[in-house]
Structures are given as structure tokens and as C-alpha cells.
Design a protein around this motif. Structure first.
Motif, mmCIF file in Angstrom:
data_model
loop_
_atom_site.group_PDB
_atom_site.id
_atom_site.type_symbol
_atom_site.label_atom_id
_atom_site.label_comp_id
_atom_site.label_asym_id
_atom_site.label_seq_id
_atom_site.Cartn_x
_atom_site.Cartn_y
_atom_site.Cartn_z
ATOM 1 N N UNK A 90 0.828 -1.207 0.000
ATOM 2 C CA UNK A 90 0.000 0.000 0.000
ATOM 3 C C UNK A 90 0.867 1.264 0.000
ATOM 4 N N UNK A 91 2.060 1.155 0.598
ATOM 5 C CA UNK A 91 2.975 2.295 0.649
ATOM 6 C C UNK A 91 3.773 2.497 -0.619
ATOM 7 N N UNK A 92 3.681 1.539 -1.544
ATOM 8 C CA UNK A 92 4.382 1.678 -2.821
ATOM 9 C C UNK A 92 5.454 0.640 -3.080
ATOM 10 N N UNK A 93 5.685 -0.274 -2.140
ATOM 11 C CA UNK A 93 6.724 -1.294 -2.324
ATOM 12 C C UNK A 93 6.277 -2.364 -3.301
ATOM 13 N N UNK A 94 7.196 -2.798 -4.147
ATOM 14 C CA UNK A 94 6.907 -3.892 -5.077
ATOM 15 C C UNK A 94 7.668 -5.161 -4.698
ATOM 16 N N UNK A 95 8.527 -5.060 -3.685
ATOM 17 C CA UNK A 95 9.285 -6.237 -3.226
ATOM 18 C C UNK A 95 9.301 -6.283 -1.708
ATOM 19 N N UNK A 96 9.104 -7.476 -1.157
ATOM 20 C CA UNK A 96 9.238 -7.683 0.286
ATOM 21 C C UNK A 96 10.424 -8.605 0.525
ATOM 22 N N UNK A 97 11.361 -8.137 1.336
ATOM 23 C CA UNK A 97 12.531 -8.929 1.687
ATOM 24 C C UNK A 97 12.389 -9.386 3.137
ATOM 25 N N UNK A 98 12.584 -10.672 3.369
ATOM 26 C CA UNK A 98 12.440 -11.240 4.714
ATOM 27 C C UNK A 98 13.790 -11.758 5.188
ATOM 28 N N UNK A 99 14.217 -11.269 6.360
ATOM 29 C CA UNK A 99 15.499 -11.682 6.909
ATOM 30 C C UNK A 99 15.336 -12.434 8.210
ATOM 31 N N UNK A 100 16.135 -13.468 8.384
ATOM 32 C CA UNK A 100 16.141 -14.225 9.638
ATOM 33 C C UNK A 100 17.566 -14.281 10.161
ATOM 34 N N UNK A 101 17.729 -14.083 11.458
ATOM 35 C CA UNK A 101 19.057 -14.078 12.078
ATOM 36 C C UNK A 101 19.533 -15.515 12.283
ATOM 37 N N UNK A 102 19.843 -16.165 11.165
ATOM 38 C CA UNK A 102 20.364 -17.539 11.180
ATOM 39 C C UNK A 102 21.755 -17.559 10.572
ATOM 40 N N UNK A 103 22.561 -18.508 10.990
ATOM 41 C CA UNK A 103 23.831 -18.732 10.317
ATOM 42 C C UNK A 103 23.595 -19.452 8.998
ATOM 43 N N UNK A 104 22.629 -20.362 9.041
ATOM 44 C CA UNK A 104 22.333 -21.189 7.870
ATOM 45 C C UNK A 104 20.890 -21.670 7.961
ATOM 46 N N UNK A 105 20.344 -22.044 6.830
ATOM 47 C CA UNK A 105 18.990 -22.602 6.795
ATOM 48 C C UNK A 105 19.042 -24.053 7.272
ATOM 49 N N UNK A 106 18.120 -24.420 8.133
ATOM 50 C CA UNK A 106 18.008 -25.813 8.597
ATOM 51 C C UNK A 106 16.647 -26.362 8.155
ATOM 52 N N UNK A 107 16.620 -27.616 7.828
ATOM 53 C CA UNK A 107 15.387 -28.248 7.367
ATOM 54 C C UNK A 107 14.514 -28.597 8.569
ATOM 55 N N UNK A 108 13.792 -27.603 9.052
ATOM 56 C CA UNK A 108 12.969 -27.807 10.240
ATOM 57 C C UNK A 108 11.650 -27.041 10.092
#
Length: 330
Positions: A90-108
Motif C-alpha cells: 500500500x505504501x508503494x513497495x513492489x518487493x518484500x525482503x524477509x530476513x532471519x538471524x540464522x547462520x544457515x537454513x536448517x530443514x525444520x
């Protein structure tokens, strides 16, 4: 301008060290070869899991080992992410970036939740980007299958300077993650930070690694360090705007078709300083009151700046969208 992938350090150094106005003119001229030079993508970056990271990145308040004022927060719920995404759109963004404070992705289960978030935001006709740390080829493919558009994994600095900033993973680890992202046919978002105490040679060396990849990153964030009390780099001085513009202009010249993201540190810049960055080739910003955990200009302020400078927001999926069919899980 034709793209090339065999830049020497000396060539890029000569570009970077040009007289300032000559450098900006060259970068602006190359930028204007793109008929959409006045389009700027607006992205919103949210922290879906904040703090408690086991890494030792010297600039980051999310590292568990540093005593900062950051409050550790659990993983956001899918419904919360959708709400934030809608507000950003609604504010005009066309991209959403999501960050997680992980060292690496784990399959969980947490990664399962991220997959559901990606599916949900993708269904809103927004480009979805994630920055989750290192990931393997299977995990990258799973994100791609969910509708992820881009994966961010910054190099931060040069390979030579890297160990001074981070010891808990290697430069090769970062390059391997980018390789896995490419294998999954995701777009790559990778750049760095200036103001860490690096040299000009370090900046140029980092640009060279990105520019000599077989395929240039689709987007390159240029971040100015935001010093945070409690981190090892807390006392670093603010990056001079001239350095920021030089960096953006050099990236624009050596990677002419790449989206150059004016990222962290923008909150400390005046409208005039930001205008110099756009003139030098920046064509993306992060908007919203937070950039992960640091302050950032609000949407309404950026819209006023866009009107003043004659800039227009870039629409989502300008270069096509992922050809995937996903089921939205909420």
C-alpha cells in the motif's frame, strides 16, 4: 554499454578514482542508456526472526555474543508477515525482503514457515526476497518452488579483509550459497558494506568478484555502516557521502544492467545526498521505518522525495515472474 565479466582490479580502481564529477557523469550516462532510468524499485525489509544469531559479524547487533539493546524475538507468524506485506504494498513497495538471524537454513519447522510466508507474499503480486544465511542447493530449490524471486547473500567486503569482519564462516561459504541460488534459477542479490574500516582496494576487490561472476547479480545493495553500540564497529565514523556515491557509480559502470540498491545508511542522508546517489545510478531503495533492526525513512517521506526528483516506483516483476504454481498456506 556491453557487459563484461573479466574486469581487472586496476580497471575498476581507475574508474573508482576518477575525478568525482567525471565519475558521476560517466555513471549517469550509462544509467540513462536504460530507458527506465527514472524508475526506482521500492522494497521493504522485515526481520522475521530477530537476534540470537551465533555468527560474529562485527557490524551486526543481532549477534548473540554482543551486548546490544536489541530484543530477541521469535519467528513471526505467516499472518503477521502478510499484514506487513500489505502495508508495504500500500505504501508503494513492489518487493518484500524477509530476513532471519540464522547462520544457515536448517530443514525444520521454522524453514517450513518461511516457505509458507514466501507462498503467501508471492500470491500478493509482490516480488519476494529472503536473506536467511547459508543454504544448500536443495533448500534453494525448495524456495524457488515456493515462488521466491530473489535471494540476498552479501559478500560484505573483499576476501582479503573478510576475516577481520567475520570468522564464523568463510568467503567461499558465501560464494557457494550464491552458486546454489543460481542453480535454482533464483535471482541473486549480493553486495556489501562500506565504512567497516576497509580500504579502497577492498571495495574495488569486492566489486570485481561480483562483476566477474558468470552472470552479474540482478541486484547489488550498497550499504553504509550504521554503527551500533555494543558491536565491535560501534565507534566507526559515518561514511562520507562522496564515498557512497563513488561506490554506487562504480557498480553502475561495471554492471550496467544491474539494479543498484541504495540500502543501509540512507536514514542519515539528506534528499540532496540521495539525489546524487540516484544520479550516479542507484535505482532501488528500502522504505519503511525499519531496515531489519536499524532506522529507515518512512514511505511518505520517500514519496515526497520521488515527487521532488521526478522518480517513479518500479512495478513488480518488471523482468518476468517465476513460472511456478503454488498453493497458499495461511
Amino acid at each position: 554499454m556491453q557487459t563484461k565479466h573479466n574486469w581487472t582490479k586496476e580497471e575498476i580502481l581507475d574508474i573508482y578514482n576518477q575525478p568525482f564529477l567525471d565519475l558521476v557523469f560517466q555513471a549517469a550516462s550509462i544509467h540513462r542508456e536504460n530507458e527506465d532510468y527514472s524508475e526506482v524499485q521500492i522494497s521493504s525489509l522485515i526481520s522475521i526472526k530477530t537476534g540470537g544469531c551465533p555468527e560474529d559479524c562485527a557490524y551486526c547487533p543481532q549477534a548473540a555474543r554482543y551486548q546490544t539493546d536489541l530484543e530477541v524475538q521469535a519467528m513471526m507468524k505467516v499472518e503477521e508477515v502478510i499484514e506487513v506485506a500489505q502495508k508495504a504494498k500500500d505504501g508503494g513497495a513492489s518487493r518484500l525482503c524477509m530476513g532471519a538471524a540464522w547462520r544457515e537454513v536448517r530443514d525444520n519447522r521454522d524453514f517450513d514457515k518461511v516457505i509458507d510466508m514466501v507462498k503467501a507474499v508471492n500470491s500478493m503480486d509482490m516480488e519476494v526476497c529472503c536473506t536467511l544465511g547459508m543454504l544448500n542447493a536443495d533448500q534453494a530449490q525448495r524456495l524457488a518452488d515456493a515462488g521466491l524471486y530473489a535471494y540476498n547473500h552479501n559478500l560484505d567486503t573483499s576476501e582479503e579483509d573478510y576475516k577481520r569482519i567475520i570468522s564464523t564462516r568463510t568467503y567461499d561459504d558465501r560464494l557457494k550459497t550464491i552458486e546454489n541460488v543460481r542453480k535454482a534459477k533464483l535471482t541473486v542479490c549480493s553486495g556489501g558494506i562500506i565504512g567497516l574500516g576497509e580500504t579502497v582496494n577492498d571495495r574495488v576487490a569486492m566489486i570485481r568478484v561480483l562483476a566477474n561472476m558468470p552472470q552479474h547479480p540482478e541486484s547489488v545493495p550498497v550499504n553504509a555502516l550504521v554503527p551500533v553500540k555494543g558491536t565491535p564497529l560501534a565507534e566507526q565514523p559515518r561514511v562520507a557521502i562522496w564515498d557512497m556515491v563513488r561506490m554506487i557509480a562504480t557498480v553502475r559502470i561495471v554492471m550496467p544492467k544491474t539494479v543498484v540498491r541504495l540500502s543501509a545508511g540512507r536514514n542519515e542522508m539528506s534528499t540532496l545526498e540521495q539525489a546524487f546517489c540516484f544520479m550516479a545510478g542507484a535505482n532501488s531503495i528500502f522504505a519503511g521505518d525499519k531496515l531489519l533492526t536499524t532506522p529507515n525513512p518512512e514511505f511518505k517521506d520517500d514519496m515526497l522525495m520521488f515527487e521532488l526528483l521526478g522518480l517513479t516506483p518500479r512495478k513488480a516483476f518488471k523482468n518476468g515472474r517465476p513460472q511456478v504454481k503454488v498453493e497458499v498456506v495461511v
